[in-house]
Design a protein around this motif. Structure first.
Motif, PDB file in Angstrom:
ATOM      1  N   UNK A  50       0.717  -1.592   0.035  1.00 57.78           N
ATOM      2  CA  UNK A  50       0.108  -0.030   0.197  1.00 57.78           C
ATOM      3  C   UNK A  50       0.957   1.353   0.108  1.00 57.78           C
ATOM      4  N   UNK A  51       0.765   2.590  -1.168  1.00 58.68           N
ATOM      5  CA  UNK A  51       1.361   3.500  -0.729  1.00 58.68           C
ATOM      6  C   UNK A  51       2.472   2.974  -1.746  1.00 58.68           C
ATOM      7  N   UNK A  52       3.097   2.362  -2.042  1.00 64.42           N
ATOM      8  CA  UNK A  52       3.512   2.247  -3.124  1.00 64.42           C
ATOM      9  C   UNK A  52       3.826   2.555  -5.105  1.00 64.42           C
ATOM     10  N   UNK A  53       4.362   3.391  -5.242  1.00 66.13           N
ATOM     11  CA  UNK A  53       4.224   3.298  -6.482  1.00 66.13           C
ATOM     12  C   UNK A  53       5.058   4.165  -7.724  1.00 66.13           C
ATOM     13  N   UNK A  54       4.744   3.090  -8.438  1.00 64.24           N
ATOM     14  CA  UNK A  54       5.251   2.216  -9.364  1.00 64.24           C
ATOM     15  C   UNK A  54       6.229   3.049 -11.015  1.00 64.24           C
ATOM     16  N   UNK A  55       6.774   3.168 -11.353  1.00 62.88           N
ATOM     17  CA  UNK A  55       7.114   4.299 -12.047  1.00 62.88           C
ATOM     18  C   UNK A  55       8.082   3.692 -13.346  1.00 62.88           C
ATOM     19  N   UNK A  56       7.586   3.790 -14.601  1.00 65.58           N
ATOM     20  CA  UNK A  56       8.051   3.641 -15.709  1.00 65.58           C
ATOM     21  C   UNK A  56       9.127   4.631 -15.805  1.00 65.58           C
ATOM     22  N   UNK A  57      10.298   4.256 -16.608  1.00 62.21           N
ATOM     23  CA  UNK A  57      11.166   5.551 -16.926  1.00 62.21           C
ATOM     24  C   UNK A  57      12.123   4.574 -18.360  1.00 62.21           C
ATOM     25  N   UNK A  58      12.148   5.824 -19.407  1.00 65.57           N
ATOM     26  CA  UNK A  58      12.906   5.288 -20.269  1.00 65.57           C
ATOM     27  C   UNK A  58      14.710   4.593 -19.919  1.00 65.57           C
ATOM     28  N   UNK A  59      15.253   5.298 -18.412  1.00 65.90           N
ATOM     29  CA  UNK A  59      16.482   5.387 -18.521  1.00 65.90           C
ATOM     30  C   UNK A  59      16.437   5.395 -17.257  1.00 65.90           C
ATOM     31  N   UNK A  60      17.315   5.451 -16.029  1.00 65.28           N
ATOM     32  CA  UNK A  60      17.279   6.071 -14.404  1.00 65.28           C
ATOM     33  C   UNK A  60      18.086   7.440 -15.185  1.00 65.28           C
ATOM     34  N   UNK A  61      18.169   8.606 -13.654  1.00 65.13           N
ATOM     35  CA  UNK A  61      18.312   9.874 -14.200  1.00 65.13           C
ATOM     36  C   UNK A  61      20.222   9.411 -14.224  1.00 65.13           C
ATOM     37  N   UNK A  62      20.789  10.382 -14.587  1.00 67.86           N
ATOM     38  CA  UNK A  62      22.116  10.323 -14.812  1.00 67.86           C
ATOM     39  C   UNK A  62      22.926  10.330 -12.997  1.00 67.86           C
ATOM     40  N   UNK A  63      21.853  10.724 -12.132  1.00 67.75           N
ATOM     41  CA  UNK A  63      22.198  11.379 -10.554  1.00 67.75           C
ATOM     42  C   UNK A  63      22.228   9.304 -10.327  1.00 67.75           C
ATOM     43  N   UNK A 101       8.754   2.222  -6.568  1.00 69.53           N
ATOM     44  CA  UNK A 101       9.724   1.348  -8.127  1.00 69.53           C
ATOM     45  C   UNK A 101       9.708   1.788  -9.327  1.00 69.53           C
ATOM     46  N   UNK A 102      10.851   1.640  -9.778  1.00 70.50           N
ATOM     47  CA  UNK A 102      11.019   2.283 -10.657  1.00 70.50           C
ATOM     48  C   UNK A 102      11.613   1.692 -11.802  1.00 70.50           C
ATOM     49  N   UNK A 103      11.426   1.186 -13.164  1.00 72.65           N
ATOM     50  CA  UNK A 103      11.305  -0.059 -14.346  1.00 72.65           C
ATOM     51  C   UNK A 103      11.559   1.132 -15.250  1.00 72.65           C
ATOM     52  N   UNK A 104      12.917   0.487 -15.745  1.00 68.80           N
ATOM     53  CA  UNK A 104      13.607   0.868 -16.516  1.00 68.80           C
ATOM     54  C   UNK A 104      13.690   0.419 -18.415  1.00 68.80           C
ATOM     55  N   UNK A 105      12.608   1.222 -18.887  1.00 66.09           N
ATOM     56  CA  UNK A 105      12.265   0.240 -19.931  1.00 66.09           C
ATOM     57  C   UNK A 105      13.067   0.168 -21.239  1.00 66.09           C
ATOM     58  N   UNK A 106      14.126   0.943 -21.673  1.00 68.90           N
ATOM     59  CA  UNK A 106      15.358   0.766 -22.612  1.00 68.90           C
ATOM     60  C   UNK A 106      15.857  -0.854 -22.353  1.00 68.90           C
ATOM     61  N   UNK A 107      16.383  -0.516 -20.837  1.00 73.31           N
ATOM     62  CA  UNK A 107      17.186  -1.684 -20.426  1.00 73.31           C
ATOM     63  C   UNK A 107      16.535  -3.039 -20.140  1.00 73.31           C
ATOM     64  N   UNK A 108      15.316  -2.941 -19.514  1.00 72.98           N
ATOM     65  CA  UNK A 108      14.366  -3.849 -19.686  1.00 72.98           C
ATOM     66  C   UNK A 108      14.184  -4.332 -21.546  1.00 72.98           C
ATOM     67  N   UNK A 109      14.333  -3.367 -22.211  1.00 74.91           N
ATOM     68  CA  UNK A 109      13.428  -4.466 -23.374  1.00 74.91           C
ATOM     69  C   UNK A 109      15.227  -4.677 -23.858  1.00 74.91           C
ATOM     70  N   UNK A 110      16.652  -4.359 -24.064  1.00 74.26           N
ATOM     71  CA  UNK A 110      17.718  -5.058 -24.593  1.00 74.26           C
ATOM     72  C   UNK A 110      17.840  -5.785 -23.677  1.00 74.26           C
ATOM     73  N   UNK A 111      17.549  -6.351 -22.211  1.00 81.10           N
ATOM     74  CA  UNK A 111      17.776  -7.634 -21.789  1.00 81.10           C
ATOM     75  C   UNK A 111      16.484  -8.664 -22.276  1.00 81.10           C
ATOM     76  N   UNK A 112      15.731  -8.441 -22.522  1.00 79.43           N
ATOM     77  CA  UNK A 112      14.953  -9.091 -23.319  1.00 79.43           C
ATOM     78  C   UNK A 112      15.538  -9.836 -25.001  1.00 79.43           C
ATOM     79  N   UNK A 113      15.784  -8.427 -25.065  1.00 81.81           N
ATOM     80  CA  UNK A 113      16.207  -9.072 -26.820  1.00 81.81           C
ATOM     81  C   UNK A 113      17.672 -10.219 -26.812  1.00 81.81           C
ATOM     82  N   UNK A 114      18.382 -10.125 -25.677  1.00 78.96           N
ATOM     83  CA  UNK A 114      19.376 -10.668 -26.168  1.00 78.96           C
ATOM     84  C   UNK A 114      18.814 -12.545 -24.938  1.00 78.96           C
TER      85      UNK A 114
END
Length: 150
Positions: A50-63, A101-114
């Motif tokens: 409860x209260x956990x936010x799930x966000x999808x981003x293309x990549x992690x931030x530089x920080x 929780x952040x899920x990073x779309x592009x790295x996940x797609x890259x992992x999936x492809x391999x």
């Protein structure tokens, strides 16, 4: 695969491959995948989120990349950010941002492809792993929850 005149690739019958018109899933499709993966987790586990936010981003931030000592933006598939349940009572709650929780779309797609896994299974795995950090779960605990979700 045979070639048609004019340089167009096609099947032997000239029909398009079922992959011809597919595009990589975007942010909205990943949100749907994450919602579906979360909905398939055991009800008792979801209730604790409860209260956990799930966000999808293309990549992690530089920080985030710097903080995690990542060599490339493709090194992180997901990230838990916040105060885990195990540490929650030890930290003051004033002005606290929600756990995310952040899920990073592009790295996940890259992992999936391999790898030889479905995209849904990869998203579920990353989601369970990152939520597992929220609860301080062991790898065995996370694997058991993931197995129940599939």
């Amino acid at each position: 695969m045979s070639q048609k005149s004019g340089g167009e690739a096609g099947t032997k019958s000239g029909a398009k491959s079922p992959w011809h018109d597919l595009e990589a899933p975007g942010i909205a499709a990943f949100e749907d995948l994450a919602r579906d993966a979360f909905a398939r987790l055991p009800a008792s586990f979801r209730a604790l989120c409860e209260g956990l936010v799930i966000r999808i981003e293309d990549f992690p931030t530089d920080e985030v990349l710097d903080e995690m000592d990542a060599e490339t933006p493709f090194d992180l598939l997901g990230l838990f950010q916040g105060i885990g349940r195990a540490q929650a009572d030890a930290v003051a709650h004033t002005g606290q941002m929600p756990n995310m929780v952040f899920l990073y779309r592009r790295p996940i797609l890259d992992y999936w492809a391999e790898n030889e896994e479905t995209l849904g299974d990869v998203v579920t795995h990353v989601l369970v792993h990152e939520i597992g950090h929220h609860f301080g779960l062991s790898d065995d605990d996370m694997e058991a929850i993931e197995d129940r979700a599939n």
